[in-house]
Design a protein around this motif. Structure first.
Motif: not given
Lengths: 793, 598
Positions: A636, A617, A620-621, A613-614
Motif C-alpha cells: 500500500g 491509486e 500505487l499499481q 486520489m485517482i
C-alpha cells in the motif's frame, strides 16, 4: 396530512382528549414515549426540542416536540399551566396537533435541558464537555434564567481544576473572568491572591522577572492599601540580586571587558530596573553599543548552505564579505558589486576584472588580501578535487591572471549573461570556510565585520572585528542573535524592547507590530521560494503520477492565504505571496526582474483532491508492479515522512499539508529538524520542506535541479535542458531555456512548488542604518547605530 | 535428421569422441622476478620456482605442462615495477620463444610498506591477450612461494573453442577439458564464469593475419550455464570442464552465428578482471567526438537462475544437488520428464517408451518417442529448440515437474534475473564510471528518456576505459518531453472532467441548481483547455515532422503517440461537449422551475 380536527381553542377537554386519542388512533400506535438513545449525539449538537410529560390520564407519555411557543421558556416568567398550544411531534413533523397545557405535568425546554446538563457535567468533573453546553446556551439563549450563576459556578470549578493541575496562569485567567462577571463571588479574592502568589514563585524559578514583577503589581492592585509581605520580600530579594550584578558589571567595565559588563548590567536591569541599573546600562552603552536580534532560525555554526538555510544566509553576511555581492535587480537579473575593490566586465562579457584595494586585512591580522587569494579561490572552484568545486563554473572558466599583486583578470570560455552570479564567494586566507565545502571549524578567521565568539543556549554572540577593512569602525560593538522558537514571543519581545530587531515577522504578528508606533517593518527585497523536495531514491517519490497526486492533493492557495496570512488585515500591503507553478520565483513583475526564469503561461495546478486520489491509486499499481519485478512486495502507500526546518512558516505549512494529504488517504509523519541542524535530504525523508534563496535563477537552477543539486538529479529532459542553459550566451536564449526548464520541472514535478513569500523584518526606531528593503538583514550592518532602549514594564 | 543433431546445445549423449584439443595440456611458461630487496633472496627465488613446479604437478597434474624459471634479466625490472604495463612486444623482445607455449605467466614478488606482494599476469598466446594482474599481499617472506602459486592459479584463464551457437546460446569446448586435475577439489572453470569470445584468422602457416588477425568480438561475452559431456566430467566440481553450454550476452545480434570458414577460429577465454573500475565513454556513433551526456545507465547482472533459487530459498541445497545429479546421470530421462511436463506426451507414454529404449551412445529418447509416434517430429523439434535456448532452466523445469517449485515462482525468478537497476547517468563529458559488483559481467542498458539506445555487456575492471559508440537521440528528447507532458496533461484533464461531471450531475439530481453553476463553468473551462491541448498536439506533431529523418524509429514512436492523443482528444471533446450541453439544459430547467434545494 393535517389532522386539524378543530379550529378554535374553545373545545372541551373531553373533545380534546378524544381528539388527541383520535389523532393518536389515527396515527396508529406510533406515538411512543421518548427515550434518549445512547447513540444520540450530545444534546447541544442536536436540533432543539422540548420534552413534554403528560399526566397519568395520558399514561405519563413523554413527547419529544419541536420547541413550543410559550411564555416562560427562559425561566424568567412562569409558563402557563392552562390553555392550548400548537405542537409538532418530532416523529410526525407534518402533522399539526394542539396540546392542552392542563394535561401537562412538566415541560423541559431545550435551553434549560442544556443548562442542567452543563451543571451535571461540571459537578462530575467533565469540565470541557460542560463548557460546550454553556457556550451553546450563552450563544443561542443568553437570557435563560440562572445562566450567569451557572457560568460563575462553572468558572470556579474550572479554576479549581487548573489549580490542581498547577496551571496557575490558567487558574488566574479563569478567576479574572469570574471577577469580571461577579467581583463579589465568595472567596474569589483569596483565590486570586493565592494564584498570583504561586505564579510569582513560578516566574522567579523561570527567571522571568518581568512577569514576576507584573504579577506583584497585580497583587498590589487587587489588595490596594494592604501591606503584602510576599511582595515586600520579593522586592528586597530582587533588589539585592541586582545590586550584586551591578557591582560585578562595574568591575568588568573597569577592566575593559565590556561584553561581560553589558551582559551583567543587562541582567541586573531585568531583575530590578531601578535607576542605578539604568544609569549603569547607559554608561556601558555609551562605550559598547549592543544590538540584540531576535531570530527564528538558529545559527550555531553548523549551517553552511546559504541557498537553503535562512540562518546561514543571514549570519554569513555578518562574518564574511564576498568577492561579489548581490545588491539589487536591474533589467537583466542581479546587480553586483565588490566590497574588496573595483569590478568591471568587458563588453563581450568574456573577461571579468577586479582591482583589489590594498590593505584588506584578515581577522587574525597576519596578512592582507591580494589578487592571488582571489585567483586561488577561483581556481579551486574549477578543480573537481577541491572543496567548493562547481561543475558549471568549471565549464565556463578559462583561466585567471594576476598582475601587480592586486589586479585580477578572469577569462571565460564564452560569454555568459550573469557570470557575476557565480562569484558571490568568500575569499579566504587558505582555510576554506565550511560554507564552501571546507572542513574548517565554525569559528574560522574571517574578514567580515563581525566575528562569532560564543554559541550557547540559543544565543550566538558576534563581536566587531577590529581588523575589518572597511573604513570607520562599526558603531555596534556586539550583536547577539537570540533564538525564539515561538514567533509570537519574539514579536512581544520586540514590542517590549527586549530585542531591537526581529529578522522574520510571522504574518500573525504583522498587525500587532505595525500598530506599535515605534517599530518599523521592512519587506525584504527578494522573496524566498518554498517547496517540497522529493527523495527520488524512494520508489513512490520516483513515480511521476504520485508526485502529481501530491500537488493536486495540497490546497496551496488555502494554506498560503488563509492559514499563513489569514490573520493579516491589509494583505495587499503585506504582499503575502503567490502560489508557484515551478521552482523559480515570480518576483514582483514591473518592480524587479527576478521573475525572468518564471514562465507565466504555466499555471499552478489546482487543488483537486479526487484527482489526487485517482492518481495516487494508479501510482500505487505502477509501483507495486515495478517493485514486484525486483522481488519487493508493496502493501500500500507507505506513510510519508516530511522533514522541515524549525521555522514557524514551515511548521504551520507542514501541519496543514499533513492534514490535507491524510484527507486523500496518504498518511504523513512530520519530522522537525533541530535548531542548527543542516538542511539536507536524508534517507528517512520522503520529502524535505525547503525555503530557497533562488535569487539568480540562471546560476541557482543547477543548485536546485542539477545532478549535484538539492534534488539530486531530475529527469533526462531536465538534465538536457540544464546543459543547454549552460551554453546560452544572450538573454533571449537564457530566458527561453529557463522557461523550458520551468515547464519541464512543472510537468515532471521535480519539486513540489508551494509559494514565494517576501519575508518581513521589524526593528525598533532606536536602531538606525537598517537598509530599506534589504536583501539580507545585515546588509548595511557596518553602518548600524543604536540608541539605548530600555524596555518598559 | 536425428533430433539429437538439434541438440548441439543440449547434448544428449554421454560419451563423445575426444579431440586433440581437449586432451592437449596447456604449455605454460612461468617467469619469476623478485625485487632486489634483502628478504627476497636468490635462495627464495629458487624455492619459489621449485614450489611452482611441485605444486603444479601435485595440484594441476596433466592439465598443465609447466616450466618455471627466472625471468629474463631485462624483464625483471618492469615486472616488479609495472607488471600491468608490459606489452606483447616487450615479451617477445626478451623471450622470442613465446609462440612455443600456450601461456606465459609473469610472476613478480616485491616488498610493500607492511609486507610483501605476489602479482601474476597471464598472457595467452593463441589469443594474444593479457589478463589483468592478480595480486596477493602477505606478511612474511616464507609465505612467498605459496602466495606465488596462488597468484599463478588465480591468473590462469582457461581457453575454449566455440563449437556452435544458436540464438543466445553457444557451446564451447575447453582446452584440456578431457584431462582431470590431480586435486579433485580444484575448479579451473565454474558455472557463472564469464568468457570473452575472440576471432582468430590465420594464414596458411597458422599465424594470425596482420590485419584483423585476432579480434575480440565487441560488446559480447559468454557466461557458463551448464556442463555437458563425458563420463570423466562431473560438472563444475571436479574437472577442468569439457564441453559447456554458455549463454551469449551481446549488444549486437547474431555475432556468433556468422559463418566463419576455414582458417578462422572462434575462441573464448575466461576473463579474470581486476578489482578496479572501468570508465565507460558514451560517444555518438556518427560523430565519435561528440560526448553523450545525461544518458541513464541501468544494469542487470546475469545471475544464474540456480543462484537466485538459493538466494530466495525456493529450493533447498539438497534439492538442488539431487536435481543436478539426476540430470547428470540420466540426461535422457530428463528429456522425457520435461516432455511430460510440457504435455508433449503423457506419463504412461513415457513409461512405455523408456521400457523399450536402450541407452547407448548416440541414442536419443526424443528420436525414440517420434519413432513410436508418441510425438510428431515438428512438435519435438520445437520442444527441443525451446529447451536449448534456456540451458539453465532445465533444473527449474524439473523442479516444477516434481512439484517442488511453482510456475509463479519460476516467473518471479525470470523477472529477478532480468531486473535492472539504475546506476546513474553519464556526466557532462559523456562518461560513466562503472564499478565491479557481485557478478563480474554487467549488462548495461543505456536509456535516454523512454528510448533504449544501447545494450552493452561489460566486465568492469577488464579495461580501464571503453568507448561505446551509440545512437545519439538528443534531438528526440525534447520532443519526447513535450509528448510526455501533453499526455499527462491530457490524462489529468480527462480525469478531472469526469470528476466534475459526476459532481455536477449529483448536485442537479439533488436539485442544488445554483451550486452546480461553478461546476458547469469548470466544465466549460475544461472544454477550452482540451481545445488548447489539441492545438498544442497539432503544433508539436508538426514540429516533429520537420525534425530529423522521417524513417527514424524514435520519430515514428513519437508520432504514434501524437496520433493516439489526437484521436483520444477528438473523441473526448465530442463526448464532453454533449455531456456539458445536457447538464446545462438540466441546470437551466431546474433553476427556471422551482425546487432549488441549495
Amino acid at each position: 396530512m393535517t389532522l386539524r380536527l378543530f379550529q378554535s381553542r374553545a373545545w372541551t377537554l373531553a373533545v380534546l382528549l378524544v381528539a388527541l386519542s383520535a389523532s393518536a388512533a389515527a396515527l396508529g400506535d406510533e406515538i411512543t414515549s421518548y427515550v434518549p438513545s445512547p447513540d444520540d449525539p450530545p444534546l447541544y449538537r442536536q436540533a432543539p426540542f422540548d420534552l413534554v410529560t403528560l399526566d397519568k390520564r395520558n399514561s405519563g407519555l413523554v413527547l419529544k416536540v419541536y420547541p413550543l411557543k410559550v411564555v416562560g421558556r427562559d425561566g424568567n416568567a412562569a409558563r402557563p399551566k392552562t390553555g392550548i398550544v400548537d405542537v409538532h411531534l418530532y416523529s410526525r413533523p407534518g402533522v399539526n396537533l394542539v396540546l392542552d397545557l392542563g394535561q401537562v405535568v412538566k415541560i423541559q425546554f431545550y435551553e434549560q435541558m442544556l443548562l442542567e446538563q452543563a451543571k451535571t457535567l461540571a459537578r462530575a468533573g467533565q469540565l470541557d464537555e460542560a463548557a460546550q453546553y454553556l457556550t451553546a446556551v450563552r450563544k443561542k439563549y443568553p437570557t435563560v434564567k440562572s445562566l450567569d450563576v451557572t457560568i460563575q459556578v462553572f468558572l470556579d470549578l474550572d479554576a479549581n481544576d487548573a489549580r490542581e493541575k498547577q496551571r496557575y496562569d490558567v487558574e488566574l485567567t479563569i478567576l479574572q473572568e469570574l471577577h469580571h462577571l461577579n467581583a463579589n463571588f465568595p472567596g474569589l479574592d483569596e483565590k486570586m491572591g493565592t494564584a498570583i502568589g504561586r505564579l510569582i514563585e513560578q516566574r522567579v524559578d523561570e527567571e522571568n522577572y518581568v512577569a514576576a514583577r507584573g504579577h506583584m503589581r497585580q497583587l498590589e492592585e487587587l489588595f490596594p492599601g494592604k501591606s503584602l509581605e510576599e511582595v515586600a520580600l520579593r522586592k528586597k530579594q530582587f533588589s539585592d540580586e541586582a545590586a550584586v550584578l551591578r557591582r560585578e558589571a562595574d568591575e568588568s567595565f573597569e577592566s575593559g571587558d565590556f561584553s561581560r559588563a553589558r551582559r551583567l548590567a543587562g541582567r541586573a536591569l531585568v531583575i530590578w530596573p531601578d535607576k542605578p541599573a539604568q544609569d549603569l546600562i547607559e554608561k556601558i552603552h555609551a562605550r559598547y553599543p549592543r544590538v540584540v536580534v531576535g531570530v527564528t532560525s538558529y545559527y550555531n555554526g553548523r549551517q553552511h548552505n546559504r541557498f537553503n538555510s535562512t540562518a546561514a544566509r543571514r549570519a554569513s553576511r555578518l562574518m564574511h564579505r564576498r568577492l561579489l555581492e548581490l545588491r539589487s535587480y536591474g533589467n537583466e537579473g542581479g546587480k553586483y558589486d565588490s566590497p574588496f575593490g573595483e569590478f568591471t566586465r568587458n563588453p563581450e562579457g568574456t573577461v571579468l576584472s577586479f582591482k583589489i584595494t590594498p590593505g584588506i586585512a584578515w581577522a587574525d591580522g597576519r596578512r592582507t588580501m591580494t589578487g592571488h587569494d582571489v585567483a586561488r579561490r577561483l581556481l579551486a572552484m574549477a578543480d573537481p578535487d577541491r572543496a567548493g568545486y562547481r561543475a558549471d563554473w568549471a565549464r565556463l572558466f578559462a583561466g585567471v591572471s594576476v598582475s601587480g599583486v592586486y589586479q585580477v583578470d578572469v577569462r571565460l570560455n564564452r560569454p555568459h549573461v550573469r557570470p557575476d552570479g557565480y562569484l558571490d564567494v568568500i575569499i579566504d586566507d587558505g582555510v576554506i570556510a565550511p560554507e564552501q565545502g571546507g572542513s574548517g571549524g565554525g569559528l574560522a578567521p574571517v574578514a567580515g565585520p563581525y566575528q562569532p565568539i560564543e554559541i550557547e543556549d540559543g544565543e550566538t554572540r558576534f563581536v566587531a572585528n577590529a581588523k575589518f577593512f572597511r573604513e570607520g569602525k562599526q558603531h555596534v560593538r556586539e550583536i547577539v542573535e537570540r533564538y525564539y522558537r515561538d514567533p509570537g514571543k519574539a514579536a512581544l519581545a520586540l514590542r517590549r524592547g527586549e530585542i531591537s530587531v526581529l529578522d522574520r515577522v510571522s504574518p500573525a504578528d504583522l498587525d500587532m507590530l505595525r500598530s506599535a508606533g515605534n517599530i518599523t517593518l521592512e519587506t525584504y527585497r527578494a522573496p524566498v521560494v518554498h517547496c517540497l523536495v522529493p527523495n527520488l531514491r524512494k520508489p513512490f517519490m520516483a513515480n511521476r503520477k504520485f508526485r502529481r497526486a501530491l500537488v493536486y492533493g495540497i490546497d496551496r492557495a488555502k494554506i498560503l492565504h488563509e492559514e499563513l496570512y489569514g490573520s493579516v488585515r491589509n494583505k495587499r500591503a503585506e504582499q503575502p505571496g503567490r502560489v508557484l507553478s515551478g521552482p523559480f520565483p515570480i518576483g514582483q513583475p514591473r518592480i524587479d526582474s527576478l521573475g525572468y526564469a518564471y514562465d507565466d503561461s504555466v499555471k499552478p495546478r489546482k487543488y483537486e483532491p479526487r484527482l489526487a486520489m485517482i492518481l495516487a491509486e494508479v501510482a500505487l499499481q505502477e509501483v507495486t508492479k515495478t517493485e514486484k519485478d525486483v522481488g519487493v512486495e508493496v502493501k500500500g502507500i507507505p506513510k510519508l515522512v516530511i522533514g522541515y526546518p524549525p521555522l514557524p512558516t514551515a511548521r504551520a505549512a507542514c501541519q496543514s499539508i499533513r492534514q490535507q494529504l491524510r484527507g486523500i488517504g496518504i498518511d504523513v509523519t512530520l519530522h522537525e529538524l533541530r535548531p542548527g541542524d543542516p538542511m539536507q535530504m536524508v534517507d528517512k525523508f520522503d520529502l524535505l520542506y525547503v525555503e530557497l534563496a533562488m535569487w539568480e535563477p540562471v546560476v541557482d537552477a543547477r543548485r536546485l535541479l542539477g545532478d549535484d543539486g538539492l534534488v539530486g538529479g531530475g529527469s533526462p529532459y531536465l538534465s538536457m535542458a540544464l546543459r543547454k542553459l549552460d551554453k546560452t550566451i544572450d538573454w533571449k536564449d537564457t530566458r527561453d531555456e529557463l522557461h523550458a526548464i520551468h515547464r519541464i520541472a512543472h510537468s515532471d514535478v521535480t519539486v513540489i512548488p508551494l509559494w514565494q513569500i517576501y519575508p518581513t523584518l521589524a526593528y525598533r526606531n532606536t536602531l538606525k542604518g537598517v537598509s530599506k528593503r534589504p536583501l539580507l538583514l545585515y546588509e548595511n550592518v557596518e553602518k548600524w547605530q543604536i540608541d539605548l532602549d530600555i524596555p518598559k514594564e | 535428421m536425428p533430433l539429437c543433431a538439434l541438440l548441439g546445445v543440449f547434448a544428449a549423449t554421454v560419451a563423445q569422441a575426444q579431440t586433440i584439443w581437449e586432451i592437449t595440456p596447456y604449455r605454460i611458461a612461468v617467469f619469476v622476478a623478485l625485487e632486489q630487496a634483502p628478504p627476497l633472496t636468490p635462495r627464495l627465488e629458487q624455492q619459489v620456482l621449485r614450489t611452482l613446479r611441485q605444486r603444479s604437478d601435485r595440484v594441476i597434474g596433466a592439465v598443465w605442462q609447466l616450466n618455471a624459471e627466472a625471468a629474463p634479466r631485462k624483464l625483471r625490472g618492469p615486472m616488479v615495477d609495472d607488471l600491468a604495463g608490459i606489452s606483447y612486444g616487450q615479451l617477445v623482445e626478451h623471450w622470442p620463444e613465446v609462440d612455443s607455449v600456450d601461456k606465459v605467466v609473469l610472476l613478480a614478488l616485491a616488498t610493500t610498506l607492511d609486507g610483501y606482494r605476489a602479482a601474476a599476469r597471464e598472457f595467452d598466446v593463441r589469443t594474444r591477450t593479457w589478463g589483468a594482474p592478480i595480486e596477493y599481499r602477505f606478511g612474511q617472506a616464507p609465505l612467498a612461494a605459496g602466495e606465488a602459486f596462488r597468484a599463478l592459479l588465480a591468473s590462469f584463464r582457461p581457453l575454449a573453442k566455440i563449437q556452435s551457437s544458436k540464438g543466445n546460446v553457444a557451446t564451447v569446448q575447453f582446452r584440456a577439458g578431457g584431462l582431470t586435475p590431480r586435486d579433485p577439489n580444484l575448479r579451473l572453470v565454474s558455472l557463472g564464469d564469464v568468457l570473452q569470445p575472440i576471432i582468430r584468422r590465420n594464414d596458411r602457416q597458422g599465424n594470425p593475419l596482420a590485419k584483423r588477425g585476432i579480434e575480440p568480438i565487441a560488446w559480447t561475452y559468454l557466461t557458463l550455464a551448464k556442463f555437458v559431456g563425458s563420463a570423466n566430467s562431473s560438472g563444475n566440481a571436479n574437472s577442468s570442464g569439457n564441453e559447456a553450454i554458455c549463454k551469449v550476452h551481446s549488444g549486437r545480434r547474431g555475432v556468433l552465428s556468422l559463418r566463419y570458414r576455414g582458417r578462422t577460429e572462434r575462441l573464448a577465454i575466461v576473463v579474470r578482471p581486476g578489482s578496479g573500475a572501468t570508465e565507460v565513454r558514451l560517444r555518438a556513433r556518427k560523430s565519435p567526438a561528440t560526448p553523450l551526456a545525461g544518458y541513464d545507465v541501468h544494469a542487470a547482472q546475469p545471475r544464474s537462475l540456480v543462484s537466485l533459487l538459493r538466494r530466495h530459498n525456493m529450493l533447498s541445497p539438497e534439492q538442488i544437488r539431487e536435481l543436478r545429479q539426476y540430470a547428470q546421470q540420466y540426461p535422457q530421462r530428463v528429456i522425457g520428464d520435461l516432455a511430460v511436463a510440457a504435455k508433449l506426451i503423457t506419463a504412461d507414454q513415457l513409461t512405455e517408451a523408456t521400457a523399450s529404449f536402450e541407452e547407448q551412445e548416440g541414442a536419443a529418447l526424443a528420436d525414440h518417442l517420434v519413432q513410436l509416434e508418441m510425438a510428431s517430429q515438428d512438435d519435438m523439434q520445437r520442444f527441443l529448440r525451446d529447451l536449448a535456448q534456456g540451458p539453465e532452466e532445465e533444473l527449474l523445469r524439473l523442479a516444477i515437474h516434481r512439484g517442488w517449485l511453482k510456475v509463479e515462482q519460476f516467473a518471479k525468478l525470470r523477472a529477478l534475473q532480468s531486473a535492472t537497476e539504475l546506476l546513474g547517468r553519464s556526466d557532462d563529458d559523456g562518461n560513466f564510471r562503472l564499478l565491479p559488483r557481485e557478478h563480474p559481467l554487467q549488462i548495461l542498458y543505456i536509456k535516454h528518456g523512454d528510448a533504449l539506445v544501447a545494450k552493452l555487456p561489460i566486465v568492469p575492471g577488464l579495461q580501464a576505459a571503453v568507448v561505446a559508440p551509440i545512437v545519439n537521440n538528443d534531438q528526440w528528447l525534447a520532443a519526447e518531453a513535450l509528448v510526455v507532458s501533453l499526455r499527462e496533461a491530457l490524462e489529468d484533464k480527462m480525469a478531472e472532467q469526469k470528476i466534475v461531471e459526476h459532481r455536477c450531475r449529483l448536485k442537479i439530481e439533488k436539485k442544488q441548481f445554483s451550486q452546480s453553476r461553478d461546476d458547469l463553468a469548470r466544465l466549460g473551462d475544461l472544454l477550452r483547455e482540451f481545445s488548447d491541448l489539441d492545438d498544442q498536439v497539432v503544433a508539436g506533431r508538426k514540429q516533429l515532422t520537420q525534425q530529423g529523418q522521417s524513417i527514424s524509429q524514435a520519430k515514428q514512436r513519437l508520432d504514434q503517440n501524437y496520433e493516439a492523443m489526437k484521436q483520444l482528444l477528438s473523441k473526448y471533446q465530442d463526448e464532453a461537449r454533449i455531456e456539458l450541453d445536457k447538464l446545462s439544459r438540466l441546470q437551466e430547467a431546474g433553476e427556471d422551475g422551482s425546487g432549488d434545494t441549495s
